[in-house]
Write an enzyme that holds these catalytic residues in place. Structure first.
Site, PDB file in Angstrom:
ATOM      1  N   LYS A  12       0.877  -1.182   0.000  1.00 40.53           N
ATOM      2  CA  LYS A  12       0.000   0.000   0.000  1.00 40.53           C
ATOM      3  C   LYS A  12       0.905   1.221   0.000  1.00 40.53           C
ATOM      4  O   LYS A  12       2.039   1.158   0.476  1.00 40.53           O
ATOM      5  CB  LYS A  12      -0.878   0.012   1.257  1.00 40.53           C
ATOM      6  CG  LYS A  12      -2.092   0.890   1.144  1.00 40.53           C
ATOM      7  CD  LYS A  12      -3.259   0.171   0.467  1.00 40.53           C
ATOM      8  CE  LYS A  12      -4.391   1.115   0.154  1.00 40.53           C
ATOM      9  NZ  LYS A  12      -5.579   0.402  -0.333  1.00 40.53           N
TER      10      LYS A  12
ATOM     11  N   ASP B  32      -6.885   4.263  -4.716  1.00 39.47           N
ATOM     12  CA  ASP B  32      -7.595   4.154  -3.433  1.00 39.47           C
ATOM     13  C   ASP B  32      -8.212   5.533  -3.219  1.00 39.47           C
ATOM     14  O   ASP B  32      -8.407   6.282  -4.193  1.00 39.47           O
ATOM     15  CB  ASP B  32      -6.629   3.754  -2.305  1.00 39.47           C
ATOM     16  CG  ASP B  32      -7.347   3.388  -1.001  1.00 39.47           C
ATOM     17  OD1 ASP B  32      -7.934   2.306  -0.932  1.00 39.47           O
ATOM     18  OD2 ASP B  32      -7.326   4.194  -0.042  1.00 39.47           O
TER      19      ASP B  32
HETATM   20  P1  NDP Z   1     -12.789   7.803  -3.203  1.00 32.57           P
HETATM   21  O1  NDP Z   1     -11.715   8.775  -2.989  1.00 32.57           O
HETATM   22  O2  NDP Z   1     -13.310   7.565  -4.566  1.00 32.57           O
HETATM   23  O3  NDP Z   1     -14.041   8.157  -2.262  1.00 32.57           O
HETATM   24  C1  NDP Z   1     -13.904   8.239  -0.889  1.00 32.57           C
HETATM   25  C2  NDP Z   1     -15.218   8.680  -0.286  1.00 32.57           C
HETATM   26  O4  NDP Z   1     -15.140   8.580   1.132  1.00 32.57           O
HETATM   27  C3  NDP Z   1     -15.547  10.130  -0.586  1.00 32.57           C
HETATM   28  O5  NDP Z   1     -16.931  10.278  -0.587  1.00 32.57           O
HETATM   29  C4  NDP Z   1     -14.908  10.853   0.597  1.00 32.57           C
HETATM   30  O6  NDP Z   1     -15.462  12.116   0.872  1.00 32.57           O
HETATM   31  C5  NDP Z   1     -15.191   9.888   1.714  1.00 32.57           C
HETATM   32  N1  NDP Z   1     -14.152  10.003   2.756  1.00 32.57           N
HETATM   33  C6  NDP Z   1     -12.829   9.793   2.606  1.00 32.57           C
HETATM   34  N2  NDP Z   1     -12.166  10.002   3.736  1.00 32.57           N
HETATM   35  C7  NDP Z   1     -13.107  10.362   4.623  1.00 32.57           C
HETATM   36  C8  NDP Z   1     -13.057  10.713   5.989  1.00 32.57           C
HETATM   37  N3  NDP Z   1     -11.892  10.738   6.659  1.00 32.57           N
HETATM   38  N4  NDP Z   1     -14.226  11.023   6.594  1.00 32.57           N
HETATM   39  C9  NDP Z   1     -15.410  10.997   5.916  1.00 32.57           C
HETATM   40  N5  NDP Z   1     -15.509  10.667   4.618  1.00 32.57           N
HETATM   41  C10 NDP Z   1     -14.380  10.363   3.996  1.00 32.57           C
HETATM   42  O7  NDP Z   1     -12.250   6.425  -2.557  1.00 32.57           O
HETATM   43  P2  NDP Z   1     -12.765   4.950  -2.792  1.00 32.57           P
HETATM   44  O8  NDP Z   1     -14.215   4.929  -3.025  1.00 32.57           O
HETATM   45  O9  NDP Z   1     -11.859   4.311  -3.760  1.00 32.57           O
HETATM   46  O10 NDP Z   1     -12.432   4.293  -1.365  1.00 32.57           O
HETATM   47  C11 NDP Z   1     -13.385   4.215  -0.310  1.00 32.57           C
HETATM   48  C12 NDP Z   1     -12.978   3.120   0.661  1.00 32.57           C
HETATM   49  O11 NDP Z   1     -12.926   1.857  -0.038  1.00 32.57           O
HETATM   50  C13 NDP Z   1     -11.608   3.288   1.312  1.00 32.57           C
HETATM   51  O12 NDP Z   1     -11.643   2.742   2.614  1.00 32.57           O
HETATM   52  C14 NDP Z   1     -10.716   2.405   0.444  1.00 32.57           C
HETATM   53  O13 NDP Z   1      -9.544   1.979   1.117  1.00 32.57           O
HETATM   54  C15 NDP Z   1     -11.658   1.251   0.181  1.00 32.57           C
HETATM   55  N6  NDP Z   1     -11.323   0.415  -0.979  1.00 32.57           N
HETATM   56  C16 NDP Z   1     -11.219   0.956  -2.237  1.00 32.57           C
HETATM   57  C17 NDP Z   1     -10.917   0.152  -3.302  1.00 32.57           C
HETATM   58  C18 NDP Z   1     -10.913   0.668  -4.708  1.00 32.57           C
HETATM   59  O14 NDP Z   1     -10.824  -0.153  -5.627  1.00 32.57           O
HETATM   60  N7  NDP Z   1     -11.030   1.956  -4.938  1.00 32.57           N
HETATM   61  C19 NDP Z   1     -10.607  -1.279  -3.125  1.00 32.57           C
HETATM   62  C20 NDP Z   1     -10.836  -1.767  -1.779  1.00 32.57           C
HETATM   63  C21 NDP Z   1     -11.151  -0.926  -0.750  1.00 32.57           C
HETATM   64  P3  NDP Z   1     -14.757  13.452   0.285  1.00 32.57           P
HETATM   65  O15 NDP Z   1     -15.112  13.476  -1.159  1.00 32.57           O
HETATM   66  O16 NDP Z   1     -15.349  14.564   1.071  1.00 32.57           O
HETATM   67  O17 NDP Z   1     -13.291  13.283   0.541  1.00 32.57           O
END
Ligand code: NDP
Length: 453
Positions: free
Chosen positions: A126, A166
């Protein structure tokens, strides 16, 4: 907790100061695999658990870049190469101001077990940076990505370490990172996954994590002769994972009534149908706006701003059948877990990594609901990344149906593996134990075969 796990945790805490998320992730896995260590003294004598918690390599580097005002900016870059027992390091890059060594170590550690569960030959890693893409121009994001890759390129490669996206790293960032890698190394290889479709990407990769989390929920429901049809679902986040989770729930006949971002959440009792979802995708992926704008567009919804003085997140207090936490780590605490259960939720499939705190997890396990932990439920993303690597090696691209078919089969196999492993070790219905033990066994056996390295 056994004496062995207690002393292991004391050591982990002392050696990895101020890394609470890493401690949390290790404690959960150590708790699950105690029973395996008791049955297999060879894992104890080979110090498998002690080795698995120590990254094979940690890289930390300076990322200087210049903003649109001509000012020099400095961020910190990281790559954790955690474990390569079953394949090249594989795992995403996260760009978010909260990124630090402890968060990336927890994510890399989780990734080792998740990747093992996919049945594909991928080790765990990571990386990322405390850079915040929010509010930056495309040019600034490009300059940052180029500087980040200028250092990272020395350490990665299609047979060594293959990063992906991510939080904060989507198609735009992967494009800039790939461009700089290609320019510096003069090679066009599958060094990153999540690439654009016309330059080596795989169909279904953007959808894979969200779709996979929904397939996993469907598999859990199947064990009770039930399905997602007619189910009301809570989804958090509004990024990549949340968007495609919503799309697949709609397709399978469920109704999504919440989405969120770091500013707050929307509650739409009429459901976020495909039209509304298309609007959210445009808002988040193109206009890069805030969820608060949703209520101006759709009058059926209300918006609630985040209130950090509250001991819970009201999103999780709405009545529903299923929940898909898809934003970030520890977004569901013990109070939220109680609220979810009180609101009728009996299926939880985690799209995010470690979104539930340990007291919440304990409560779900105690109540015997269908609880799919992130390492199993969100493994679809990295699984299709693995398929992207295969297509790159073959210099082929597979049709959408074929990749989706593989994804469905992999999620069903992961589910089956969790169920059977939990049962074999006397913890029937416990997907946390099933996922941790199944992932551990695969990596542990490979480590023993390869000697003390
Ligand atoms: P994105 O950046 O596309 O979206 C993240 C979302 O979560 C946004 O809506 C963001 O809000 C919100 N968010 C992020 N950090 C916080 C926080 N500290 N508090 C509140 N809201 C938060 O990321 P992903 O959708 O790719 O990832 C989401 C989750 O899924 C993570 O935990 C990631 O590790 C996990 N994941 C992702 C994978 C992938 O293929 N993308 C694979 C496996 C797991 P804002 O826009 O305001 O920042």
């Amino acid at each position: 907790m056994s004496d062995f796990v207690k002393s292991l945790m004391a050591d982990v805490t002392a050696k990895n100061e101020a890394q609470p998320e890493f401690h949390q992730a290790v404690e959960e896995v150590a708790g699950s695999v105690q029973v395996v260590l008791d049955r297999h003294p060879e894992y104890r004598s080979n110090k498998i658990l002690e080795r698995i918690i120590e990254p094979e390599r940690v890289l930390m580097f300076r990322v200087p870049w210049v903003n649109d005002q001509g000012e020099v900016q400095i961020n910190r870059g990281f790559r954790i190469e955690m474990n390569s027992a079953i394949g090249p390091y594989k795992g995403g890059l996260r760009f978010h101001p909260s990124v630090n060594l402890g968060i990336l170590k927890f994510l890399a550690f989780e990734q080792v077990f998740k990747n093992a569960l996919t049945t594909l030959p991928m080790g765990g890693g990571k990386g990322g940076s405390d850079f915040d893409p929010k509010g930056k121009s495309d040019q600034e994001v490009m300059r940052f990505c180029q500087s980040f890759m200028t250092e990272l390129q020395r350490h990665i490669g299609p047979n060594t370490d293959v990063p992906a996206g991510d939080i904060g790293v989507g198609g735009r960032e992967i494009g800039f990172l790939f461009g700089q890698y290609k320019r510096l190394r003069n090679e066009f290889t599958g060094v990153l996954t999540g690439k654009g479709l016309n330059w080596g990407g795989s169909l279904i990769r953007p959808e894979a994590t969200g779709y996979g989390a929904v397939y996993f929920a469907a598999e859990m429901l199947k064990t009770r002769n039930d399905s997602l049809k007619g189910k009301t679902c809570l989804v958090s986040g509004s990024g990549n994972v949340a968007q495609y989770t919503t799309e697949k729930i709609n397709e399978l006949g469920g109704k999504v009534i919440t989405l969120s971002d770091s500013g707050g959440y929307i509650f739409d009792p009429d459901g976020i149908d495909s039209k509304k979802l298309a609007w959210v995708m445009d808002l988040k992926n193109v206009r890069r706006g805030r969820m608060s704008e949703y209520t101006r567009q759709f009058k059926s919804a209300t918006y609630t701003e985040v209130d950090r003085t509250m001991d819970h997140n009201p999103l999780w207090a709405h009545k529903a059948d299923c929940a898909f936490p898809s934003a970030t780590q520890n977004e569901v605490n013990g109070v939220d877990a109680k609220n979810l259960l009180a609101g009728g939720v009996f299926v939880i499939s985690e799209g995010a990594n470690m979104p539930t705190t340990q007291d919440g997890v304990d409560l779900f396990l105690d109540k015997g609901i269908l609880y799919g932990p992130g390492k199993a439920a969100n493994a679809g993303g990295v699984a299709v990344s693995g398929l992207e690597m295969s297509q790159n090696s073959l210099r082929m691209s597979w049709p959408r149906e074929e990749v989706d078919g593989h994804l469905k089969r992999i999620m069903s196999d992961i589910h089956q593996n969790c169920v059977e492993t939990a049962e074999r070790f006397g913890m029937k219905g416990n997907y946390v134990a099933g996922a941790n033990i199944a992932g551990f066994l695969k990596v542990a056996d490979a480590m023993i075969d390869q000697g003390v390295v």
